[in-house]
Design an enzyme around this catalytic site. Structure first.
Site, mmCIF file in Angstrom:
data_model
loop_
_atom_site.group_PDB
_atom_site.id
_atom_site.type_symbol
_atom_site.label_atom_id
_atom_site.label_comp_id
_atom_site.label_asym_id
_atom_site.label_seq_id
_atom_site.Cartn_x
_atom_site.Cartn_y
_atom_site.Cartn_z
ATOM 1 N N GLY A 83 0.832 -1.210 0.101
ATOM 2 C CA GLY A 83 -0.031 0.009 -0.037
ATOM 3 C C GLY A 83 0.963 1.212 0.014
ATOM 4 O O GLY A 83 2.033 1.355 -0.693
ATOM 5 N N LEU A 84 0.424 2.397 0.238
ATOM 6 C CA LEU A 84 0.979 3.703 0.691
ATOM 7 C C LEU A 84 1.216 4.316 -0.706
ATOM 8 O O LEU A 84 2.598 4.780 -0.842
ATOM 9 C CB LEU A 84 2.164 3.497 1.469
ATOM 10 C CG LEU A 84 2.019 3.291 3.090
ATOM 11 C CD1 LEU A 84 3.416 3.003 3.823
ATOM 12 C CD2 LEU A 84 1.183 4.109 3.867
ATOM 13 N N CYS A 85 0.396 4.177 -1.376
ATOM 14 C CA CYS A 85 0.570 4.527 -2.980
ATOM 15 C C CYS A 85 -0.404 5.180 -3.513
ATOM 16 O O CYS A 85 -0.848 5.067 -4.660
ATOM 17 C CB CYS A 85 0.878 3.382 -4.012
ATOM 18 S SG CYS A 85 0.064 2.015 -4.003
ATOM 19 N N GLY A 86 -1.129 6.013 -2.621
ATOM 20 C CA GLY A 86 -2.376 6.787 -2.972
ATOM 21 C C GLY A 86 -3.519 6.179 -3.262
ATOM 22 O O GLY A 86 -3.721 5.189 -2.818
#
Length: 288
Positions: free
Chosen positions: A86-89
């Site tokens: 994750g952590l990709c907008g």
């Protein structure tokens, strides 16, 4: 009055988070350069291959190869390419929404999924849709040979008439700031009609060994190249989205640190003022 220790602890916590987001941005930027270089090299090859395939398929019979077989069935298979992390907008969110909407709008079809990436698997394993295969951790060492295996699997399913259409759903890389969700039909291969578009169409060629053999080999390679290109597009899009998201997170953390620092200074000044007032009042009481 705010607790100074609590504010100080909060500032340190946000600073630690900011260090992590800055590091993740640098890592994403490094990976993006490699992924961007790979997709820019792969695109011209894929475009030229489709051009050659169009010319060759237009000269062959429509039933000359199983992958050109246009059928009226409603068994649709989707290759959905998401990320493992994750952590990709909004990278995964836009893909999942697009896929869910497409499934809802085409609920009359017999839909099934091959899902690449943990994020897509986590969502669709609990949805009322058949997931025939899960491809986990593809982002670590995806290469041409793995794309070849996926392409051969899709070709076999279609040739054996287990599915009637095959689609790919992925993020196409436009720029670091922009990725576009694409739903692209992979099978059957529908050659473009070039008769009225390309002047070179009138030129005939001598094929060795023969047109059908060349078409068969070209279609196998086409499947691998298209799957490989889609995964490269997704990889570059993921790194671009993560770099943008981490840059935004770092700026937000900086603004939060400034706000908390201002609150801390105000609270500290208030404490100092209060102590001075108490000292002055105490001195005045002693004089009295």
């Amino acid at each position: 009055m705010p607790n100074l220790k609590e504010i100080k602890r909060r500032i340190q916590s946000v600073k630690n988070t900011q260090q992590i987001t800055k590091a993740m941005k640098l890592v994403a930027a490094s990976k993006l350069r490699k992924a961007q270089h790979a997709i820019l090299e792969a695109r011209p090859y894929a475009i030229k291959m489709m051009d050659v395939l169009n010319h060759l398929a237009a000269r062959c019979n429509s039933d000359s190869h199983p992958l050109l077989d246009v059928r009226e069935g409603n068994r649709h298979l989707f290759l959905l390419i998401t990320s493992d992390k994750g952590l990709c907008g909004g990278f995964n969110g836009s893909l999942i929404r697009k896929m869910a909407k497409h499934l809802k709008d085409n609920a009359q079809n017999e839909n099934s999924l091959i899902v690449a990436g943990k994020k897509g698997n986590d969502i669709f394993r609990n949805r009322p849709v058949t997931v025939t295969e899960e491809i986990i951790n593809w982002t670590k060492n995806f290469d041409y040979l793995k794309a070849q295996g996926i392409g051969e699997n899709l070709s076999t399913l279609f040739s054996e008439k287990k599915v009637d259409k095959v689609f790919m759903v992925y993020n196409e890389f436009k720029s670091v700031m922009q990725q576009e969700v694409v739903v692209e039909q992979l099978l059957p291969v529908v050659p473009e009609n070039l008769a009225h578009k390309d002047d070179t169409f009138a030129v005939d060629y001598i094929y060795e060994p023969d047109e059908e053999s060349i078409l068969d080999e070209l279609l196998k390679r086409y499947m691998t190249v298209e799957v490989y290109r889609a995964f490269l597009e997704s990889s570059a899009s993921e790194h671009g989205a993560r770099m943008t998201a981490m840059d935004s997170a770092s700026r937000n953390a900086g603004e939060m640190i400034e706000g908390l620092t201002l609150t801390y200074n105000k609270a500290r000044q208030a404490y100092i003022t209060k102590e001075l007032i108490e000292i002055v009042n105490g001195a005045e009481a002693l004089k009295g």
